[in-house]
Design a protein around this motif. Structure first.
Motif, PDB file in Angstrom:
ATOM      1  N   LEU A  45       1.433   9.797   3.645  1.00 21.82           N
ATOM      2  CA  LEU A  45       0.672   8.558   3.716  1.00 21.82           C
ATOM      3  C   LEU A  45       1.572   7.350   3.416  1.00 21.82           C
ATOM      4  CD1 LEU A  45      -2.108   7.225   4.074  1.00 21.82           C
ATOM      5  CD2 LEU A  45      -2.419   7.497   1.606  1.00 21.82           C
ATOM      6  N   GLY A  46       2.417   7.476   2.416  1.00 18.28           N
ATOM      7  CA  GLY A  46       3.347   6.394   2.099  1.00 18.28           C
ATOM      8  C   GLY A  46       4.307   6.117   3.238  1.00 18.28           C
ATOM      9  N   SER A  47       4.764   7.168   3.899  1.00 14.16           N
ATOM     10  CA  SER A  47       5.666   6.987   5.040  1.00 14.16           C
ATOM     11  C   SER A  47       4.963   6.307   6.207  1.00 14.16           C
ATOM     12  CB  SER A  47       6.214   8.339   5.499  1.00 14.16           C
ATOM     13  OG  SER A  47       7.003   8.906   4.503  1.00 14.16           O
ATOM     14  N   MET A  86       0.813  -1.192   0.000  1.00 11.99           N
ATOM     15  CA  MET A  86       0.000   0.000   0.000  1.00 11.99           C
ATOM     16  C   MET A  86       0.860   1.260   0.000  1.00 11.99           C
ATOM     17  SD  MET A  86      -3.110   0.098  -0.312  1.00 11.99           S
ATOM     18  CE  MET A  86      -4.431   1.193  -0.268  1.00 11.99           C
ATOM     19  N   ALA A  87       2.019   1.181   0.649  1.00  7.21           N
ATOM     20  CA  ALA A  87       2.909   2.337   0.684  1.00  7.21           C
ATOM     21  C   ALA A  87       3.418   2.668  -0.713  1.00  7.21           C
ATOM     22  CB  ALA A  87       4.078   2.076   1.626  1.00  7.21           C
ATOM     23  N   LEU A  88       3.671   1.632  -1.513  1.00  7.29           N
ATOM     24  CA  LEU A  88       4.163   1.874  -2.868  1.00  7.29           C
ATOM     25  C   LEU A  88       3.109   2.571  -3.726  1.00  7.29           C
ATOM     26  CD1 LEU A  88       6.135  -1.416  -3.546  1.00  7.29           C
ATOM     27  CD2 LEU A  88       7.014   0.826  -2.889  1.00  7.29           C
ATOM     28  N   VAL A  89       1.847   2.278  -3.494  1.00  5.12           N
ATOM     29  CA  VAL A  89       0.771   2.954  -4.219  1.00  5.12           C
ATOM     30  C   VAL A  89       0.760   4.436  -3.862  1.00  5.12           C
ATOM     31  CG1 VAL A  89      -1.738   3.085  -4.502  1.00  5.12           C
ATOM     32  CG2 VAL A  89      -0.605   0.859  -4.411  1.00  5.12           C
ATOM     33  N   ALA A  90       0.942   4.747  -2.581  1.00  2.78           N
ATOM     34  CA  ALA A  90       0.976   6.150  -2.149  1.00  2.78           C
ATOM     35  C   ALA A  90       2.180   6.866  -2.749  1.00  2.78           C
ATOM     36  CB  ALA A  90       1.014   6.229  -0.623  1.00  2.78           C
ATOM     37  N   TYR A  91       3.322   6.176  -2.796  1.00  2.02           N
ATOM     38  CA  TYR A  91       4.511   6.790  -3.404  1.00  2.02           C
ATOM     39  C   TYR A  91       4.322   6.984  -4.906  1.00  2.02           C
ATOM     40  CZ  TYR A  91       7.142   6.238   0.918  1.00  2.02           C
ATOM     41  OH  TYR A  91       7.590   6.335   2.211  1.00  2.02           O
ATOM     42  N   ALA A  92       3.669   6.043  -5.575  1.00  3.56           N
ATOM     43  CA  ALA A  92       3.387   6.194  -7.001  1.00  3.56           C
ATOM     44  C   ALA A  92       2.460   7.383  -7.236  1.00  3.56           C
ATOM     45  CB  ALA A  92       2.776   4.914  -7.553  1.00  3.56           C
ATOM     46  N   ALA A  93       1.455   7.542  -6.381  1.00  5.12           N
ATOM     47  CA  ALA A  93       0.553   8.698  -6.491  1.00  5.12           C
ATOM     48  C   ALA A  93       1.320   9.994  -6.266  1.00  5.12           C
ATOM     49  CB  ALA A  93      -0.588   8.565  -5.489  1.00  5.12           C
ATOM     50  N   ALA A  94       2.265   9.971  -5.333  1.00  9.74           N
ATOM     51  CA  ALA A  94       3.073  11.163  -5.075  1.00  9.74           C
ATOM     52  C   ALA A  94       3.905  11.518  -6.305  1.00  9.74           C
ATOM     53  CB  ALA A  94       3.975  10.937  -3.866  1.00  9.74           C
ATOM     54  N   LEU A  95       4.484  10.531  -6.953  1.00  7.86           N
ATOM     55  CA  LEU A  95       5.277  10.811  -8.150  1.00  7.86           C
ATOM     56  C   LEU A  95       4.406  11.334  -9.289  1.00  7.86           C
ATOM     57  CD1 LEU A  95       7.807   7.848  -8.182  1.00  7.86           C
ATOM     58  CD2 LEU A  95       8.272  10.262  -7.732  1.00  7.86           C
ATOM     59  N   MET A  96       3.195  10.810  -9.415  1.00  5.17           N
ATOM     60  CA  MET A  96       2.295  11.302 -10.468  1.00  5.17           C
ATOM     61  C   MET A  96       1.894  12.750 -10.204  1.00  5.17           C
ATOM     62  SD  MET A  96      -0.069   8.086 -11.558  1.00  5.17           S
ATOM     63  CE  MET A  96      -0.325   7.330  -9.960  1.00  5.17           C
ATOM     64  N   THR A  97       1.601  13.081  -8.945  1.00  6.97           N
ATOM     65  CA  THR A  97       1.235  14.471  -8.652  1.00  6.97           C
ATOM     66  C   THR A  97       2.427  15.402  -8.821  1.00  6.97           C
ATOM     67  OG1 THR A  97       1.590  14.119  -6.287  1.00  6.97           O
ATOM     68  CG2 THR A  97      -0.652  13.895  -7.097  1.00  6.97           C
ATOM     69  N   LEU A  98       3.630  14.910  -8.528  1.00  8.06           N
ATOM     70  CA  LEU A  98       4.818  15.727  -8.761  1.00  8.06           C
ATOM     71  C   LEU A  98       5.002  15.981 -10.253  1.00  8.06           C
ATOM     72  CD1 LEU A  98       7.303  17.129  -7.588  1.00  8.06           C
ATOM     73  CD2 LEU A  98       8.511  14.958  -7.798  1.00  8.06           C
ATOM     74  N   GLY A  99       4.782  14.960 -11.068  1.00  6.99           N
ATOM     75  CA  GLY A  99       4.872  15.142 -12.521  1.00  6.99           C
ATOM     76  C   GLY A  99       3.840  16.134 -13.024  1.00  6.99           C
ATOM     77  N   ALA A 100       2.632  16.059 -12.493  1.00  7.93           N
ATOM     78  CA  ALA A 100       1.589  17.006 -12.889  1.00  7.93           C
ATOM     79  C   ALA A 100       1.941  18.426 -12.445  1.00  7.93           C
ATOM     80  CB  ALA A 100       0.249  16.580 -12.302  1.00  7.93           C
TER      81      ALA A 100
END
Length: 133
Positions: free
Chosen positions: A50-52, A1-15
Motif C-alpha cells: 500500500l505504501g508503494s 499517506m504513503a508514510l502512514v502505510a510505511y509506519a504501519a508496516a514497521l509497527m507490524t514488523l515490530g509486533a
C-alpha cells in the motif's frame, strides 16, 4: 499517506518480531503465536504494498538520493545480527548475548569504515558507448 502505510508496516514488523521472541521464550504457546505471526507478516506485506502504491512517482529516480553507505551498511549488519541472536536465544542465551555484542562492534566498524571511504563506495557508472570487439 504513503508514510502512514510505511509506519504501519514497521509497527507490524515490530509486533511480529515480538511474537517471534515470545515463541522462543514461551514454547508451550507456539501454535497460537505462529498464527499471530503469520497474520502480522501478511499485514506487513500489505502495508508495504500500500505504501508503494501511494508513493508519488518521480520522473527521474536518479534525482532522489538513496541512503548513504554508512546507514545502509550498518542497517544490514544490525538486522542480520539481531535476527541471528533471536534465532539462537532459546537454546543458547549466552551465544545470543555474544552475537548482539559482536553485532554492535561490527556495526560500529562498518559505520566508521563507510564514513571514511564514503566517496569510494557506490554504484558503478559507465560513460561512453559500448563497442563490440
Amino acid at each position: 499517506m504513503a508514510l502512514v502505510a510505511y509506519a504501519a508496516a514497521l509497527m507490524t514488523l515490530g509486533a511480529a518480531l515480538l511474537a517471534r521472541y515470545l515463541s522462543n521464550v514461551l514454547p508451550h504457546d507456539t501454535d497460537m503465536l505462529a498464527a499471530i505471526r503469520s497474520n502480522l507478516h501478511m499485514a506487513f506485506i500489505g502495508s508495504m504494498l500500500l505504501g508503494s502504491m501511494l508513493m508519488p512517482n518521480s520522473k527521474d529516480h536518479r534525482d532522489t538520493p538513496g541512503p548513504s553507505p554508512r546507514v545502509s551498511g550498518s542497517i544490514v549488519i544490525v538486522a542480520t545480527g539481531t535476527a541471528a541472536g533471536l534465532l539462537v536465544a532459546r537454546d543458547h542465551p549466552w551465544l545470543a548475548v555474544l552475537l548482539l555484542v559482536a553485532t554492535a562492534v561490527v556495526g560500529a566498524a562498518v559505520w566508521r569504515f563507510a564514513t571514511k571511504y564514503e566517496n569510494a563506495i557506490g554504484e558503478a557508472r559507465f560513460t561512453g558507448s559500448a563497442s563490440a570487439d
